[in-house]
Design a protein around this motif. Structure first.
Motif, PDB file in Angstrom:
ATOM      1  N   GLY A  24       0.891  -1.246  -0.094  1.00 49.42           N
ATOM      2  CA  GLY A  24      -0.131  -0.058   0.072  1.00 49.42           C
ATOM      3  C   GLY A  24       0.969   1.345   0.233  1.00 49.42           C
ATOM      4  O   GLY A  24       2.228   1.398  -0.644  1.00 49.42           O
ATOM      5  N   ASP A  25       0.401   2.113   0.849  1.00 52.31           N
ATOM      6  CA  ASP A  25       1.401   3.657   0.802  1.00 52.31           C
ATOM      7  C   ASP A  25       0.987   4.216   2.080  1.00 52.31           C
ATOM      8  O   ASP A  25       0.008   3.904   2.866  1.00 52.31           O
ATOM      9  CB  ASP A  25       0.784   4.262  -0.355  1.00 52.31           C
ATOM     10  N   ILE A  26       1.953   4.880   2.453  1.00 51.35           N
ATOM     11  CA  ILE A  26       1.921   5.841   3.697  1.00 51.35           C
ATOM     12  C   ILE A  26       1.989   7.390   3.298  1.00 51.35           C
ATOM     13  O   ILE A  26       2.638   7.638   2.551  1.00 51.35           O
ATOM     14  CB  ILE A  26       3.115   5.630   4.565  1.00 51.35           C
ATOM     15  N   THR A  27       0.798   7.861   3.791  1.00 48.18           N
ATOM     16  CA  THR A  27       0.939   9.406   3.856  1.00 48.18           C
ATOM     17  C   THR A  27       1.178   9.939   4.860  1.00 48.18           C
ATOM     18  O   THR A  27       0.328   9.780   6.108  1.00 48.18           O
ATOM     19  CB  THR A  27      -0.568   9.855   3.345  1.00 48.18           C
ATOM     20  N   VAL A  28       2.162  10.822   5.265  1.00 49.16           N
ATOM     21  CA  VAL A  28       2.354  11.593   6.683  1.00 49.16           C
ATOM     22  C   VAL A  28       1.577  13.092   6.650  1.00 49.16           C
ATOM     23  O   VAL A  28       2.117  13.768   5.750  1.00 49.16           O
ATOM     24  CB  VAL A  28       3.873  11.522   6.695  1.00 49.16           C
ATOM     25  N   GLU A  29       0.830  13.218   7.596  1.00 48.70           N
ATOM     26  CA  GLU A  29       0.101  14.336   7.711  1.00 48.70           C
ATOM     27  C   GLU A  29       0.480  14.763   9.388  1.00 48.70           C
ATOM     28  O   GLU A  29      -0.271  15.143  10.007  1.00 48.70           O
ATOM     29  CB  GLU A  29      -1.173  14.472   7.616  1.00 48.70           C
ATOM     30  N   ALA A  30       1.772  14.992   9.614  1.00 48.58           N
ATOM     31  CA  ALA A  30       2.284  15.077  11.098  1.00 48.58           C
ATOM     32  C   ALA A  30       3.806  15.599  10.914  1.00 48.58           C
ATOM     33  O   ALA A  30       4.471  15.299   9.849  1.00 48.58           O
ATOM     34  CB  ALA A  30       2.081  14.035  11.999  1.00 48.58           C
ATOM     35  N   ASP A  31       4.154  16.161  11.920  1.00 49.97           N
ATOM     36  CA  ASP A  31       5.450  16.386  12.130  1.00 49.97           C
ATOM     37  C   ASP A  31       6.618  15.403  12.766  1.00 49.97           C
ATOM     38  O   ASP A  31       6.013  14.610  13.586  1.00 49.97           O
ATOM     39  CB  ASP A  31       5.551  17.757  12.842  1.00 49.97           C
ATOM     40  N   ASN A  32       7.561  15.275  12.324  1.00 51.17           N
ATOM     41  CA  ASN A  32       8.824  14.579  13.030  1.00 51.17           C
ATOM     42  C   ASN A  32       8.481  12.863  13.151  1.00 51.17           C
ATOM     43  O   ASN A  32       8.468  12.481  14.130  1.00 51.17           O
ATOM     44  CB  ASN A  32       9.039  15.076  14.256  1.00 51.17           C
ATOM     45  N   VAL A  33       7.779  12.524  12.268  1.00 51.73           N
ATOM     46  CA  VAL A  33       7.559  11.052  12.042  1.00 51.73           C
ATOM     47  C   VAL A  33       8.870  10.432  11.574  1.00 51.73           C
ATOM     48  O   VAL A  33       9.313  10.701  10.765  1.00 51.73           O
ATOM     49  CB  VAL A  33       6.384  10.788  11.120  1.00 51.73           C
ATOM     50  N   THR A  34       9.027   9.064  11.983  1.00 48.72           N
ATOM     51  CA  THR A  34       9.952   8.215  11.862  1.00 48.72           C
ATOM     52  C   THR A  34       9.421   6.929  11.108  1.00 48.72           C
ATOM     53  O   THR A  34       8.438   6.328  12.045  1.00 48.72           O
ATOM     54  CB  THR A  34      10.848   8.127  13.025  1.00 48.72           C
ATOM     55  N   ILE A  35       9.970   6.528  10.069  1.00 48.11           N
ATOM     56  CA  ILE A  35       9.397   5.315   9.556  1.00 48.11           C
ATOM     57  C   ILE A  35      10.956   4.336   9.150  1.00 48.11           C
ATOM     58  O   ILE A  35      11.827   4.843   8.484  1.00 48.11           O
ATOM     59  CB  ILE A  35       9.003   5.516   8.136  1.00 48.11           C
ATOM     60  N   ARG A  36      11.034   3.372   9.883  1.00 51.11           N
ATOM     61  CA  ARG A  36      12.248   2.296   9.938  1.00 51.11           C
ATOM     62  C   ARG A  36      12.124   1.244   9.903  1.00 51.11           C
ATOM     63  O   ARG A  36      10.853   0.728  10.082  1.00 51.11           O
ATOM     64  CB  ARG A  36      13.145   2.855  11.038  1.00 51.11           C
ATOM     65  N   ASN A  37      13.210   0.485   9.140  1.00 51.70           N
ATOM     66  CA  ASN A  37      12.913  -1.118   9.166  1.00 51.70           C
ATOM     67  C   ASN A  37      11.598  -1.660   8.722  1.00 51.70           C
ATOM     68  O   ASN A  37      10.989  -2.508   9.102  1.00 51.70           O
ATOM     69  CB  ASN A  37      13.147  -1.681  10.641  1.00 51.70           C
ATOM     70  N   THR A  38      11.183  -0.883   7.537  1.00 53.69           N
ATOM     71  CA  THR A  38       9.953  -1.135   7.028  1.00 53.69           C
ATOM     72  C   THR A  38      10.050  -1.362   5.506  1.00 53.69           C
ATOM     73  O   THR A  38      10.765  -0.697   4.883  1.00 53.69           O
ATOM     74  CB  THR A  38       9.076   0.087   7.144  1.00 53.69           C
ATOM     75  N   ARG A  39       9.066  -2.221   4.869  1.00 60.16           N
ATOM     76  CA  ARG A  39       8.993  -2.553   3.578  1.00 60.16           C
ATOM     77  C   ARG A  39       7.849  -2.120   3.018  1.00 60.16           C
ATOM     78  O   ARG A  39       6.755  -2.459   3.540  1.00 60.16           O
ATOM     79  CB  ARG A  39       9.146  -4.078   3.282  1.00 60.16           C
ATOM     80  N   VAL A  40       7.865  -1.196   2.099  1.00 56.70           N
ATOM     81  CA  VAL A  40       6.630  -0.572   1.370  1.00 56.70           C
ATOM     82  C   VAL A  40       6.616  -1.148  -0.088  1.00 56.70           C
ATOM     83  O   VAL A  40       7.363  -0.711  -0.937  1.00 56.70           O
ATOM     84  CB  VAL A  40       6.624   0.785   1.461  1.00 56.70           C
ATOM     85  N   ARG A  41       5.435  -1.969  -0.415  1.00 58.25           N
ATOM     86  CA  ARG A  41       5.187  -2.161  -1.756  1.00 58.25           C
ATOM     87  C   ARG A  41       3.905  -1.253  -2.172  1.00 58.25           C
ATOM     88  O   ARG A  41       2.911  -1.174  -2.111  1.00 58.25           O
ATOM     89  CB  ARG A  41       4.460  -3.664  -2.000  1.00 58.25           C
ATOM     90  N   GLY A  42       4.599  -0.147  -3.104  1.00 62.29           N
ATOM     91  CA  GLY A  42       3.806   1.197  -3.456  1.00 62.29           C
ATOM     92  C   GLY A  42       2.482   0.504  -4.166  1.00 62.29           C
ATOM     93  O   GLY A  42       2.636  -0.370  -5.101  1.00 62.29           O
ATOM     94  N   GLN A  43       1.348   1.346  -4.252  1.00 61.31           N
ATOM     95  CA  GLN A  43       0.188   0.796  -5.375  1.00 61.31           C
ATOM     96  C   GLN A  43       0.123   1.556  -6.412  1.00 61.31           C
ATOM     97  O   GLN A  43       1.006   2.602  -6.481  1.00 61.31           O
ATOM     98  CB  GLN A  43      -0.939   1.262  -4.283  1.00 61.31           C
ATOM     99  N   SER A  44      -0.488   1.501  -7.342  1.00 65.05           N
ATOM    100  CA  SER A  44      -0.533   1.790  -8.639  1.00 65.05           C
ATOM    101  C   SER A  44      -0.850   3.457  -8.736  1.00 65.05           C
ATOM    102  O   SER A  44      -1.811   3.808  -7.817  1.00 65.05           O
ATOM    103  CB  SER A  44      -1.804   1.145  -9.310  1.00 65.05           C
TER     104      SER A  44
END
Length: 240
Positions: A24-44
């Protein structure tokens, strides 16, 4: 890893995403977010990770972002906000790797894009002026565009004059021109420093299909071209 699917919106300041396996996908609508050790298979036709306008401080670390090779994932990481840090991230099988005007991209591997009809394909790109008081630093990455267009690193003037960019210590190959270096129709680029990069002929004999570098403003205030060489030897890569 925690398996997840779908479009996920992060709205909590300071949130930490750790160990996701997301289709899927991740949308960030916040400050100072951390994404780590993560696998993202993006969508169409979307992105793997997006920081929305009005937000800042996203960190993406030690992660992998990619498309499925059948349906277009347009961006690995798309930054519409202010500051972003991308460290030790593997991005591949997408149309465009990373789009941001400012922030830090370091120690990452951006490579092997997938072409879909009508695409202009770039691995790391900016299209506007860095936000006031910021710069874009692209440092110690391996950036390989296996297609004949557009670039490995592309500093474009689609929406504003290119300023305040450091491209240092990267291994670069492929694309039409491997590096689009910031010149354009909006004005004279400035404070663009391209230092100690290694250009490779692994993809095309000239580095890029047409050559290693284009759109360099030699007379731009503060612009520096220094120490850039071909892989496997000390012969210089010249910007003119």
């Amino acid at each position: 890893m925690t398996k997840k699917t779908g479009s996920i919106v992060i709205k909590e300041d300071g949130a930490v995403i750790d160990g996701w396996d997301l289709t899927g996908d991740i949308t960030v609508e916040a400050d100072n977010v951390t994404i780590r050790n993560t696998r993202v298979r993006g969508q169409s036709d979307y992105w793997g990770i997006l920081q929305r306008k009005g937000f800042s401080g996203l960190k993406v670390e030690d992660s992998e972002i990619f498309g499925n090779g059948k349906q277009r994932t347009q961006f690995g990481i798309l930054n519409q906000g202010k500051l972003i840090t991308v460290s030790r991230v593997d991005i591949h099988t997408i149309s465009n790797g990373i789009l941001t005007e400012q922030g830090l991209i370091e120690d990452s591997y951006v490579h092997d894009p997938k072409y879909y009809a009508g695409d202009h394909t770039d691995m790391i790109m900016s299209t506007d002026t860095a936000a006031a008081g910021t710069q874009l630093v692209i440092r110690h990455n391996t950036v390989i565009n296996t297609l004949d267009q557009t670039g490995a690193i592309a500093l474009f003037q689609d929406f504003g004059v290119t300023r305040n960019v450091l491209v240092e210590g990267n291994l670069l190959a492929g694309g039409g021109w491997t590096l689009y270096a910031g010149a354009g129709t909006k004005g004279l680029s400035s404070n663009i420093k391209v230092i100690d990069n290694v250009f490779s002929r692994r993809v095309w004999p000239k580095g890029g299909h047409a050559g290693p570098v284009s759109y360099w403003d030699a007379d731009g205030p503060g612009n520096v071209w220094k120490g850039n060489t071909w892989e496997g030897g000390m012969s210089a890569v010249n910007a003119d």
